[in-house]
Scaffold this motif. Sequence first.
Motif, PDB file in Angstrom:
ATOM      1  N   HIS A 121       0.817  -1.212   0.000  1.00 52.73           N
ATOM      2  CA  HIS A 121       0.000   0.000   0.000  1.00 52.73           C
ATOM      3  C   HIS A 121       0.850   1.262   0.000  1.00 52.73           C
ATOM      4  O   HIS A 121       0.323   2.359   0.120  1.00 52.73           O
ATOM      5  N   GLU A 122       2.181   1.111  -0.114  1.00 55.30           N
ATOM      6  CA  GLU A 122       3.061   2.270  -0.112  1.00 55.30           C
ATOM      7  C   GLU A 122       4.025   2.217  -1.278  1.00 55.30           C
ATOM      8  O   GLU A 122       4.402   1.132  -1.753  1.00 55.30           O
ATOM      9  N   TYR A 204      -0.795  -9.020   3.684  1.00 54.84           N
ATOM     10  CA  TYR A 204      -0.653  -7.589   3.465  1.00 54.84           C
ATOM     11  C   TYR A 204       0.583  -7.083   4.199  1.00 54.84           C
ATOM     12  O   TYR A 204       0.826  -7.476   5.344  1.00 54.84           O
ATOM     13  N   ALA A 206       2.048  -4.600   6.426  1.00 52.48           N
ATOM     14  CA  ALA A 206       1.667  -3.529   7.343  1.00 52.48           C
ATOM     15  C   ALA A 206       2.800  -2.510   7.424  1.00 52.48           C
ATOM     16  O   ALA A 206       2.585  -1.300   7.333  1.00 52.48           O
ATOM     17  N   THR A 370      -5.798   5.699  10.727  1.00 55.27           N
ATOM     18  CA  THR A 370      -6.274   4.846   9.649  1.00 55.27           C
ATOM     19  C   THR A 370      -6.545   3.459  10.232  1.00 55.27           C
ATOM     20  O   THR A 370      -5.851   3.013  11.138  1.00 55.27           O
ATOM     21  N   LEU A 375      -6.610  -0.034   5.231  1.00 57.22           N
ATOM     22  CA  LEU A 375      -5.340  -0.437   4.622  1.00 57.22           C
ATOM     23  C   LEU A 375      -5.557  -1.607   3.668  1.00 57.22           C
ATOM     24  O   LEU A 375      -5.059  -1.607   2.524  1.00 57.22           O
ATOM     25  N   MET A 385      -1.493   4.222  -0.635  1.00 58.21           N
ATOM     26  CA  MET A 385      -1.968   5.145   0.396  1.00 58.21           C
ATOM     27  C   MET A 385      -1.162   6.428   0.357  1.00 58.21           C
ATOM     28  O   MET A 385      -0.002   6.448  -0.070  1.00 58.21           O
ATOM     29  N   SER A 389       0.523   7.617   6.411  1.00 56.16           N
ATOM     30  CA  SER A 389      -0.876   7.343   6.761  1.00 56.16           C
ATOM     31  C   SER A 389      -1.015   6.430   7.964  1.00 56.16           C
ATOM     32  O   SER A 389      -2.065   6.419   8.616  1.00 56.16           O
ATOM     33  N   THR A 390       0.010   5.613   8.247  1.00 53.29           N
ATOM     34  CA  THR A 390      -0.094   4.629   9.322  1.00 53.29           C
ATOM     35  C   THR A 390       1.148   4.662  10.195  1.00 53.29           C
ATOM     36  O   THR A 390       2.268   4.850   9.703  1.00 53.29           O
TER      37      THR A 390
END
Length: 405
Positions: A121-122, A204, A206, A370, A375, A385, A389-390
């Motif tokens: 996600h990054e 995923y 993290a 978030t 996510l 993202m 964000s996290t």
Amino acid sequence: MALVYPFAAVMAAPGRAAAVATLPYDVMNRSEAAAMAAGKPSSFLHVTRSEIDLPEDVSPYADAVYAKAKENWLALRQNALVQDDKPAYYVYSLVMKGRRQTGVVAAAAVDDYDHNVIRKHEKTRKEKEDDRTRHISTLRAQTGPVFLTYRDSDAINAIVSKTMQDAPLFDFTAEDGVRHSGWRVGSNDCATLQNAFAEVPVLYIADGHHRAASASRTRALLASQGQAGSADRFLAVIFPAGQLQILPYNRLVFDLNGRSDEQFLADIKAVCTVSPATQAEPAGPGIVHMFFQKRWWTLDLRAKVAAATTAIDKLDVSILQANILQPILGIDDPRTSKRIDFVGGIRGTGELEKRVNSGEAKVAFAMTPTTVDQLMAIADADAIMPPKSTWFEPKLRDGLFVHSI
């Protein structure tokens, strides 16, 4: 389906885990790393941040840094580390302020990362990838885990709970108050655990996008040299999503983009409802708290969230960026702007107050965290993202489990 494998971990020798384990290499600067490792010859920072053992004018990306990392790694293996005699899975538990999260330590498949079974996600930065790729390939070891998550599985949870009934490999409380404990999964449960993960459709990331990307690049590099070894797998700790805690990633802006205090507040009121806040932390999604003029304000942006159409656009960090940071404060690209800083929620809102009251920053924004579901939804959409964000806590320690390749 997710493929995760047992491996023969390199670990701290019995009784040495507390002396070896360190925070991840990328959560401190050089001087902070040096201070953390001062007087601690077994600290894993001598491996992950080996520039601390060289003159300060040596670049952290100089050839000497990677050579020193290998030298320190080999010395530590002789003095403070041991390698398991056969492949295994492990369980790693962290307890912070009474809250526990427990994951499975395993070797994940680089192919799963490359083919999006392990979802991202990054975006990653090339210079950080270059650094860790060279570090891994020089040491022939992955020294820090990628933090993965998955939608909870009763079958995996049962094996983890059973394993935790045995005597731990290590159990210590770090200086920051986080308790770290580890166990080896029994040999009779390894096949069952592997089959349980094979029923998990996707994993995923993290945290640890650069480590995962570097593992993929290292595999390709070593394969091109005919010496891939075990580089087709990478070190991971895999946690059920239901146990994870994401803290907010707050924002500080150093100026008002040429506006007076009065004009800035008026511009904010033209965007959303503004009222005095009774506490520093926002109450929930769509609510942002702003520290300005030595007081907290509530910014109600829920109407903006309701009007947004995509999972990314509905994130509070996206709403703040689209409605305040970019149009009012002129922060066009938060990845590169020097006028904004990001403060992990572990530092608390007091850090925001301190930096604004000192005059270092002009305004601060306290965010609602978030969620893990957000996510996952963004990763499932193969989207990226917004930056910062996290913020995950507690941080996994480097040096407790190492994957030799």
